[in-house]
Design an enzyme around this catalytic site. Sequence first.
Site, PDB file in Angstrom:
ATOM      1  N   HIS A 151       0.847  -1.196   0.000  1.00  0.00           N
ATOM      2  CA  HIS A 151       0.000   0.000   0.000  1.00  0.00           C
ATOM      3  C   HIS A 151       0.881   1.243   0.000  1.00  0.00           C
ATOM      4  CE1 HIS A 151      -2.474   3.120   2.257  1.00  0.00           C
ATOM      5  NE2 HIS A 151      -3.138   2.932   1.135  1.00  0.00           N
ATOM      6  N   SER A 152       0.592   2.162  -0.915  1.00  0.00           N
ATOM      7  CA  SER A 152       1.283   3.447  -0.955  1.00  0.00           C
ATOM      8  C   SER A 152       2.798   3.243  -1.130  1.00  0.00           C
ATOM      9  CB  SER A 152       0.965   4.241   0.316  1.00  0.00           C
ATOM     10  OG  SER A 152       1.442   5.556   0.234  1.00  0.00           O
ATOM     11  N   LEU A 153       3.602   3.778  -0.237  1.00  0.00           N
ATOM     12  CA  LEU A 153       5.055   3.640  -0.341  1.00  0.00           C
ATOM     13  C   LEU A 153       5.484   2.183  -0.257  1.00  0.00           C
ATOM     14  CD1 LEU A 153       7.817   5.088  -0.518  1.00  0.00           C
ATOM     15  CD2 LEU A 153       7.797   5.209   1.981  1.00  0.00           C
TER      16      LEU A 153
ATOM     17  N   SER B  30       4.213  -0.289  -1.751  1.00  0.00           N
ATOM     18  CA  SER B  30       4.216  -0.869  -3.093  1.00  0.00           C
ATOM     19  C   SER B  30       5.481  -0.490  -3.849  1.00  0.00           C
ATOM     20  CB  SER B  30       2.978  -0.402  -3.868  1.00  0.00           C
ATOM     21  OG  SER B  30       2.994   1.011  -4.028  1.00  0.00           O
TER      22      SER B  30
ATOM     23  N   PHE C 122      -1.655  -1.169  -4.076  1.00  0.00           N
ATOM     24  CA  PHE C 122      -2.852  -0.423  -3.701  1.00  0.00           C
ATOM     25  C   PHE C 122      -2.492   1.050  -3.511  1.00  0.00           C
ATOM     26  CE2 PHE C 122      -3.712  -4.560  -1.265  1.00  0.00           C
ATOM     27  CZ  PHE C 122      -4.241  -5.168  -2.393  1.00  0.00           C
TER      28      PHE C 122
END
Length: 699
Positions: free
Chosen positions: A350-352, A354, A494
């Site tokens: 999720h976010s960073l 990923s 995500f």
Amino acid sequence: MSSGESHQEQLSQSDPSPSPNSCSSFELIDMDASSSYEPVSPHWFYCKVLDSKELWIPFNSEDSQQLEDAYGSGKDCNERIVPTDGGRYDVHLGERMRYAVYWDELPSEVRRCTWFYKGDKDNKYVPYSESFSQVLEDTYMLAVTLDEWKKKIESPNREIIVLHNPKLMVHYQPIAGSDEWGSTSTEQGRPRSVKRGVENIPVDIHCGEPLQIDHLVFVVHGIGPACDLRFRSIVQCVNDFRSVSLNLLQTHFKKAQENEQIGRVEFLPVNWHSPLHSTGVDIDLQRITLPSINRLRHFTNDTILDVFFYNSPTYCQTIVDTVASEMNRIYTLFLQRNPDFKGGVSIAGHSLGSLILFDILTNQKNSIGDIDSEKGSLSSAEDRGDASTLEEDLKKLQLSEFVTVFEKEKVDREALALCTDRDLQEMGIPLGPRKKILNHFSARKNSVSINRPAMSASEVNISKENGDYLDVGIGQVSVKYPRLNYKPEIFFAFGSPIGMFLTVRGLRRIDPNYKFPTCKGFFNIYHPFDPVAYRIEPMVAPGIEFEPMLIPHHKGRKRMHLELREGLTRMSMDLKNNLLGSLRMAWKSFTRGPYPALQASETAEETEAEPESSSEKSNEANTEEPPVEVKEEAPISVGMLNGGQRIDYVLQEKPIESFNEYLFALQSHLCYWESEDTVLLVLKEIYQTQGVFLDQPLQ
């Protein structure tokens, strides 16, 4: 027969019950009383502390039964360790404590619960201690057996419990204790309800999780310790994600479950924020942080600075080491606890998180150990064709006489690419050859800018001695990427900023032939209002404009407001086309010159208007046909990053979110943990690799 005897016979016939004075009479009363008492059925609970409040949560029915079986197994029960919650926690019966298996978490108290009382500030029931519950149960048994109620029991903390009858039992909490003279106050507070047995209290008890695990997914969080607007940790958010997946398996994979084809997918969190901030950097930041707006600065130091940490060589190394080592550690421990596991492994970020996984995946090696020799390596076709040795490079540059100089200094092709002008000068290389060498390797870096996107978004040279060291020339820090102990099947991102980071690093496009060395699938999932998310497909096919794949609603079809919006759009386009066609025809007829005869002009206008109108209709038909042709006959090519399938997948916004995009922007970035549509897409893609499909395809 006398009248008295006859009357006595009638009484005996009308009342066949034995005389109360007989011995059998007492025996019958005891039998009836004892038969009405049934031992209470215990249920096991554990205590979670949330916001300094204790919350008692019941184990699912299967785990509670396992704990009860272990409890009643004999003298060695106190040494038993019972796995619960799908194997993610262990309960030490002797300690009455519950410990997390795969991550760090404070242990929770465990109780074998039979009696409960209603809490002070809410309607949730709290279990009594096991010892006092046994006192209550013994008193209850005597009251039922002897039919003697209104019994008072004093708890260890001097609270009074009164058993009025089986249906009415209350708990009194005294307002004041004994005074200095030893007298006890009889004033009592508001009575609280007391219940016997878990079946008499309002609590949801789940059936448990399937024992069979089909697939394992590691989930890596983004910036900061909190993962949603409720400031919950990655463990709590992944718990929600897992719960949603279990519900969707029952509703959308019902046939496969009934045929025992599938079990469940296990999602395990990976935490890198705590190890990063345990290095002492927070103390250093605190010393230089200004005292004003303290809360905002603390929030910035704890969350947003994680992005800058990842761009720092020192802390980037700490982050990738933590993520990779944690996934390897959890994977090894998972196999030890599940020796029969034969499923695959996927990763999600999720976010960073990923971006961290993206960089780790692009720097993996295949089982052979030579990325450049495998189909789909990070190098482009041009770069693979130029995979020459140092001697060949120098020969092309007509500098073969310097081969011995480089051999003496133990400089190979990769090391030479790292050399600066000063390094070459110290080795005795003249100015002209120095410029040729530097220009050659600089040109190679610029020519490979697209073909190694995942290798930290730049041209990457892999050392022969250690393939994990990277030479990065356009913004990405040089770190040593650890090797994963498994090959992920799918990578789910995500709300991912991967596309933005690659662009900032200097990467303009991704080679369509590129794919991860060890991972076959890649899905970029995002909410349309997510301010952190960026697309990937335009970097693979920059010359084509196309929309991302719309993720179907988990209940089928599109959301009503989206269908209504599309219908209105189509209607307005039809009206616009018809209006423009009518105006065009009127303008042409108005600007056409006059004819000698009115009848001739009318016939001429009709004959010309007919082909014009037919051409307008054909143009309108042509404008309506291409979308159908694009969908059915001309599929979009988005490269091999996801095995030839689409990469970008967008969620459908909720009706209330469509009113104001800015109002729900932050929430949109944190919506994935409880999104049924997101979880269903993950399950669908995972089970498709095993030949298992949805009961009914979503449209």
